[in-house]
Design a protein around this motif. Structure first.
Motif, PDB file in Angstrom:
ATOM      1  N   UNK A 186      -2.840   3.711  -4.855  1.00 49.77           N
ATOM      2  CA  UNK A 186      -2.315   3.238  -3.568  1.00 49.77           C
ATOM      3  C   UNK A 186      -1.975   4.380  -2.626  1.00 49.77           C
ATOM      4  N   UNK A 187      -2.188   4.116  -1.336  1.00 53.42           N
ATOM      5  CA  UNK A 187      -1.807   5.070  -0.291  1.00 53.42           C
ATOM      6  C   UNK A 187      -0.295   4.965  -0.063  1.00 53.42           C
ATOM      7  N   UNK A 188       0.363   6.121  -0.009  1.00 55.12           N
ATOM      8  CA  UNK A 188       1.819   6.160   0.198  1.00 55.12           C
ATOM      9  C   UNK A 188       2.118   6.753   1.570  1.00 55.12           C
ATOM     10  N   UNK A 358       4.659   2.288  -0.140  1.00 56.66           N
ATOM     11  CA  UNK A 358       3.303   1.763  -0.373  1.00 56.66           C
ATOM     12  C   UNK A 358       2.767   1.141   0.915  1.00 56.66           C
ATOM     13  N   UNK A 359       1.545   1.537   1.285  1.00 54.77           N
ATOM     14  CA  UNK A 359       0.940   1.066   2.531  1.00 54.77           C
ATOM     15  C   UNK A 359       0.713  -0.443   2.494  1.00 54.77           C
ATOM     16  N   UNK A 360       1.166  -1.122   3.546  1.00 56.09           N
ATOM     17  CA  UNK A 360       1.147  -2.593   3.570  1.00 56.09           C
ATOM     18  C   UNK A 360      -0.265  -3.168   3.677  1.00 56.09           C
ATOM     19  N   UNK A 382      10.116  -0.381  -2.082  1.00 54.09           N
ATOM     20  CA  UNK A 382       8.993   0.466  -2.478  1.00 54.09           C
ATOM     21  C   UNK A 382       7.873   0.356  -1.439  1.00 54.09           C
ATOM     22  N   UNK A 383       7.859  -0.781  -0.740  1.00 50.62           N
ATOM     23  CA  UNK A 383       6.885  -1.015   0.320  1.00 50.62           C
ATOM     24  C   UNK A 383       7.315  -0.292   1.595  1.00 50.62           C
ATOM     25  N   UNK A 384       6.361  -0.074   2.488  1.00 50.54           N
ATOM     26  CA  UNK A 384       6.677   0.576   3.766  1.00 50.54           C
ATOM     27  C   UNK A 384       7.307  -0.438   4.733  1.00 50.54           C
TER      28      UNK A 384
END
Length: 411
Positions: A186-188, A358-360, A382-384
């Motif tokens: 995953x993209x952060x 974490x990128x939505x 943890x999500x953006x």
């Protein structure tokens, strides 16, 4: 590590999102739900939120209005809130014997005014569902297993196998702290602090620590970034809702500035510089013999008004009719556009929030499942996604945790 013939669901993170997810996965034969927490405390943010009262959610008029309170993730929560919103949160807790109340600023708390009420409710629910609670289980990595499912490497313990993993570990202040998620691909979005107060070292305004004004406007010089609301003077600088909101909406910009920037404060947000000029000129015409010190009706604390006068070289016995134009203009500027140089920030109490995560675009808002890895779900910070102060971050935790739980149950 033993791969069980039963379905194993592992939830990583013993905070609001992790607990709410665990509490809403229906108990089924042959299904095991394990909740992992790296520390030796459950629900630590819930405990300290709202000064120990737990600001559970916010009584918003609509989903659209609520979504505007998230500097990052507003479009995403607009979708998730259609699945589980504030009335659902209120009803969920009420059904379990916890009644919430709404305060004047629309923040919602348990009627007991005790965060322990919320903790006890969540704890009873996960125990009723037969969730296996494991403290001091720090996760080192989550990676896809060769024959399906996921391997969870633990620090100093045997690895776990999971068919389904919910990542509800909260936000992290540094990018390298997301390394354990790397095998999932995953993209952060790099994390930066949100919800912080402004440090104004050695500024004389700090002598008035504890004083507040009900409605001020704070603007960052050279930008269009501004917010209004109650403003509080502290021993290190400026705080209160106006500053906290501004810090959240400006989080990425202020990180780029390394927290060195200038602001303008309008202490009387009901006026701008021009309308305040007109108001004071009219006041001066009507009360030429009155001392500036004794001016009534503007609502600024007397000590602050006196400080503005001192900063404007206005003597304590100066009357409005004798006030020189130069001093009048300086006073006007100090009330409607006082400048401060901000050098650094301070985390707001224990309610720290991080922007980033974490990128939505890689998460399905209808299920909270990863678009890259089947059987991986995300919930909470943890999500953006981050909200301003006032119960918004908890509502995101309840919503995303609930959706993940329902999606897991349906699958």
């Amino acid at each position: 590590m033993n791969k069980s013939t039963h379905k194993t669901i592992v939830i990583i993170g013993g905070g609001a999102a992790g607990f709410f997810c665990a509490a809403n996965i229906p108990h089924r034969p042959g299904q095991k739900v394990i909740l992992l927490e790296k520390s030796n405390k459950w629900l630590s943010k819930v405990k300290v939120s709202g000064g120990g009262r737990c600001n559970v959610t916010h009584n918003a008029d609509s989903i659209a209005a609520m979504a505007k309170k998230y500097p990052r993730g507003g479009k995403f929560v607009k979708k998730t809130f259609h699945h589980f919103f504030v009335p659902d949160t209120i009803a969920w807790f009420r059904q379990r014997g916890v009644v919430l109340k709404t305060e004047a600023d629309n923040r919602m708390f348990p009627v007991t005014d005790e965060s322990q009420t919320i903790i006890d409710c969540l704890m009873q629910e996960v125990q009723r569902q037969g969730v296996d609670l494991r403290m001091q289980h720090a996760v080192q990595s989550v990676s896809p297993a060769a024959d399906g499912g996921y391997t969870i490497q633990l620090q100093g313990r045997e690895a776990l196998f999971a068919d389904v993993v919910v990542i509800a570990s909260g936000g992290f202040p540094k990018l390298d702290m997301f390394e354990w998620l790397k095998p999932l691909g995953h993209q952060i979005n790099p994390p930066v602090p949100s919800l912080f107060t402004f440090n104004i070292p050695k500024h004389p305004i700090t002598q008035f620590m504890g004083l507040s004004v009900p409605d001020a406007q704070v603007r960052i010089n050279g930008t269009k970034l501004q917010q209004s609301g109650p403003l509080l003077i502290t021993h290190w600088g400026l705080s209160g809702p106006a500053v906290l909101k501004l810090s959240a909406y400006s989080a990425l910009y202020l990180a780029e500035q390394q927290y060195q920037f200038k602001i303008q404060v309008n202490w009387l947000n009901q006026f701008n510089e021009e309308t305040l000029r007109q108001h004071l000129l009219e006041y001066r015409q009507m009360h030429p013999q009155q001392k500036v010190m004794n001016t009534q009706g503007l609502g600024l604390p007397a000590r602050l008004w006196e400080y503005m006068m001192q900063e404007s070289s206005i003597a304590a016995d100066m009357r409005w009719g004798d006030l020189p134009a130069k001093d009048f203009n300086r006073f006007l500027k100090n009330v409607a556009a006082m400048e401060f140089e901000v050098k650094g920030k301070t985390t707001f109490k224990e309610e720290f929030v991080t922007a980033g995560g974490v990128d939505l675009s890689e998460v399905d808002s209808n299920t909270m499942e990863s678009k890259l890895q089947k059987g991986i779900y995300f919930a909470g910070e943890i999500l953006n996604i981050d909200g301003v102060t006032g119960g918004f971050n908890f509502q995101n935790a309840w919503t995303t945790g609930f959706i993940a739980a329902q999606s897991i149950a349906a699958s």
